[in-house]
Write a protein that holds these residues in place. Structure first.
Motif, PDB file in Angstrom:
ATOM      1  N   VAL A 153       0.783  -1.245  -0.066  1.00  0.00           N
ATOM      2  CA  VAL A 153       0.095  -0.208  -0.167  1.00  0.00           C
ATOM      3  C   VAL A 153       0.878   1.447   0.082  1.00  0.00           C
ATOM      4  O   VAL A 153       1.667   1.388   1.005  1.00  0.00           O
ATOM      5  CB  VAL A 153      -0.868   0.110   1.344  1.00  0.00           C
ATOM      6  N   PHE A 212       2.550   4.569   0.908  1.00  0.00           N
ATOM      7  CA  PHE A 212       2.292   5.259   1.994  1.00  0.00           C
ATOM      8  C   PHE A 212       3.767   6.326   2.089  1.00  0.00           C
ATOM      9  O   PHE A 212       4.781   5.936   1.971  1.00  0.00           O
ATOM     10  CB  PHE A 212       2.213   4.350   3.257  1.00  0.00           C
ATOM     11  N   SER A 254       5.877   2.322   0.919  1.00  0.00           N
ATOM     12  CA  SER A 254       4.908   1.551   1.313  1.00  0.00           C
ATOM     13  C   SER A 254       4.757   0.682   1.978  1.00  0.00           C
ATOM     14  O   SER A 254       5.987   0.708   2.970  1.00  0.00           O
ATOM     15  CB  SER A 254       4.804   0.702  -0.374  1.00  0.00           C
ATOM     16  N   THR A 272      -4.708   5.159   5.992  1.00  0.00           N
ATOM     17  CA  THR A 272      -4.367   4.755   4.610  1.00  0.00           C
ATOM     18  C   THR A 272      -4.339   3.433   4.438  1.00  0.00           C
ATOM     19  O   THR A 272      -4.718   3.157   3.297  1.00  0.00           O
ATOM     20  CB  THR A 272      -2.731   5.320   4.354  1.00  0.00           C
ATOM     21  N   VAL A 273      -4.176   2.336   5.096  1.00  0.00           N
ATOM     22  CA  VAL A 273      -4.307   1.019   4.732  1.00  0.00           C
ATOM     23  C   VAL A 273      -5.811   0.521   4.863  1.00  0.00           C
ATOM     24  O   VAL A 273      -6.401  -0.095   3.949  1.00  0.00           O
ATOM     25  CB  VAL A 273      -3.497   0.112   6.087  1.00  0.00           C
ATOM     26  N   ASP A 325      -8.285   2.762   4.156  1.00  0.00           N
ATOM     27  CA  ASP A 325      -8.941   3.150   3.067  1.00  0.00           C
ATOM     28  C   ASP A 325      -8.572   2.459   1.552  1.00  0.00           C
ATOM     29  O   ASP A 325      -9.333   2.143   0.853  1.00  0.00           O
ATOM     30  CB  ASP A 325      -8.329   4.757   2.896  1.00  0.00           C
ATOM     31  N   ARG A 326      -7.310   2.064   1.600  1.00  0.00           N
ATOM     32  CA  ARG A 326      -6.936   1.180   0.285  1.00  0.00           C
ATOM     33  C   ARG A 326      -7.559  -0.298   0.401  1.00  0.00           C
ATOM     34  O   ARG A 326      -7.913  -0.660  -0.793  1.00  0.00           O
ATOM     35  CB  ARG A 326      -5.223   1.066   0.451  1.00  0.00           C
ATOM     36  N   LEU A 327      -7.857  -0.772   1.624  1.00  0.00           N
ATOM     37  CA  LEU A 327      -8.605  -2.002   1.408  1.00  0.00           C
ATOM     38  C   LEU A 327     -10.205  -1.760   1.295  1.00  0.00           C
ATOM     39  O   LEU A 327     -10.924  -2.688   1.328  1.00  0.00           O
ATOM     40  CB  LEU A 327      -8.219  -2.655   2.802  1.00  0.00           C
TER      41      LEU A 327
END
Length: 303
Positions: free
Chosen positions: A9, A11, A15, A94-95, A97-99
Motif C-alpha cells: 500500500v 504510504f 509503501s 491509509t491501509v 482506505d486502500r482496503l
C-alpha cells in the motif's frame, strides 16, 4: 482453508506491506479484524497465529508491517522526529482506505495497543470494537513497573544491567544475557522461544531504527522518543466497546493498564493466569477464544 494475500500500500514516499487473510466460509455479519503489532518496529511475524481467527470466526484478518520495519519501506536515515504516533495513525487509515474497510475491529498488542488507543480516541466512524492487549496507557507507568520488576531479578542480573547501562554498552554479551532473563520472566515464559517471535526479533535486529528511536535498546530501558507518551487524559474519548487483556506476569503490569479500565466508558478486562507479555503465544487457543467471543459480541447484526 483461509487464503492469505499480500499487497503493498503506497504510504508517504514508500509503501506498507499488508497481508489480508480471507476465510473459506465467511460469516456475513463478521467484521474484518485489523491487527497492530508491537515494538514499535517489531513487525507482524510474532502475531501470525492470529490469522487463524479468520477461519475460526469467519472474518477477514489484516496484518501489516508498520512503516520502517519488516517488508515495508525502511528509513534508517530519518530524523527522530519523523517517527511519531501520528505517523502510524496516518498509516493505519491509509491501509483502511486502500482496503476499502468501512467497518472493522482493531486488536493491538503492546505498542500496537497504544496505537489502537491513539486511533480510538480520534473516534473513527468505522471502528466497531477495540482489543488492547498487553499495553500500557503511559510510558511513565511502564517505566515504573519495569523498575519494580527489575528489583525482583537476581543480584548479579541487576548488577549487569546497571553497569552496562551506565556505560551505554547495550550490546555487551553480559547485558544481553541479563535482558534475556527479564524476557524469560515477563515477555515470553516458554521453554522454547516460538519461531514466529524469533522471526520478528531477527527482522528488528536487521534494522532497529524505529525500535531504538522510539523505545530504546530493550523492553525496560525506555530512553526513546516515546518515553513521555501518555494517553490517560484522552481515554474518555474512546466511544467503542473495549477489551483489555494482560498476562499475570506481564511486563505490562496491572498499574500500566489500569487507566484503560478506569477511564474508557465501555470496557472490560481479562488477565490470563500464568502468562506474560506474549499471551497469544503462551496460551494461543485460550487467547483466540477470548478475542473471538469479544468480536462476535460486537459484529454487525445479521441483515
Amino acid at each position: 482453508m483461509s487464503v492469505a494475500t499480500a499487497l503493498d500500500v503506497p504510504f508517504r514516499d514508500g509503501s506498507t506491506w499488508v497481508q489480508v487473510t480471507t476465510p473459506d466460509a465467511p460469516r456475513p455479519e463478521a467484521l474484518p479484524l485489523v491487527v497492530l503489532h508491537g515494538g514499535p518496529g517489531f513487525c507482524h511475524d510474532y502475531l501470525r497465529s492470529l490469522s487463524a481467527l479468520s477461519d475460526e470466526t469467519g472474518r477477514t484478518v489484516v496484518l501489516y508491517d508498520q512503516f520502517g520495519c519488516g517488508r515495508s519501506s525502511h528509513r534508517p536515515e530519518a530524523s527522530p522526529d519523523f517517527w511519531t504516533p501520528q505517523l502510524f495513525v496516518d498509516e493505519f487509515f491509509t491501509v483502511i482506505d486502500r482496503l476499502g474497510l468501512e467497518t472493522y475491529h482493531v486488536l493491538g498488542q503492546s505498542w500496537g495497543g497504544m496505537l489502537g488507543a491513539e486511533i480510538a480516541v480520534r473516534r473513527p466512524e468505522g471502528l466497531a470494537a477495540l482489543a488492547i492487549c498487553n499495553s500500557p496507557a503511559s510510558m511513565e507507568l511502564w517505566a515504573q513497573a519495569a523498575e519494580r520488576l527489575r528489583a525482583d531479578l537476581p543480584d548479579d542480573v541487576r548488577a549487569a544491567l546497571e553497569s552496562h547501562e551506565a556505560a551505554g554498552a547495550y550490546d555487551h554479551p553480559d547485558y544481553v544475557a541479563a535482558t534475556q532473563e527479564y524476557d524469560r520472566r515477563h515477555v515470553h515464559r516458554m521453554t522454547t522461544t516460538p519461531q514466529d517471535y524469533l522471526d520478528s526479533e531477527r527482522l528488528v535486529e536487521q534494522d532497529p531504527t524505529v525500535y531504538h528511536t522510539m523505545n530504546g535498546p530493550n523492553e525496560f530501558h525506555v530512553i526513546g522518543t516515546l518515553r513521555d507518551w501518555s494517553i490517560v487524559d484522552r481515554l474518555a474519548s474512546v466511544d467503542v466497546p473495549t477489551l483489555v487483556v494482560a498476562g499475570e506476569f506481564d511486563e505490562a503490569a496491572p498499574e500500566t493498564w489500569a487507566p484503560f479500565v478506569e477511564h474508557i466508558p465501555h470496557v472490560r478486562s481479562h488477565v490470563f493466569a500464568g502468562a506474560s507479555h506474549c499471551t497469544h503465544l503462551e496460551q494461543p487457543q485460550e487467547f483466540r477464544a477470548l478475542i473471538a467471543q469479544f468480536l462476535k459480541e460486537h459484529d454487525a447484526p445479521p441483515e
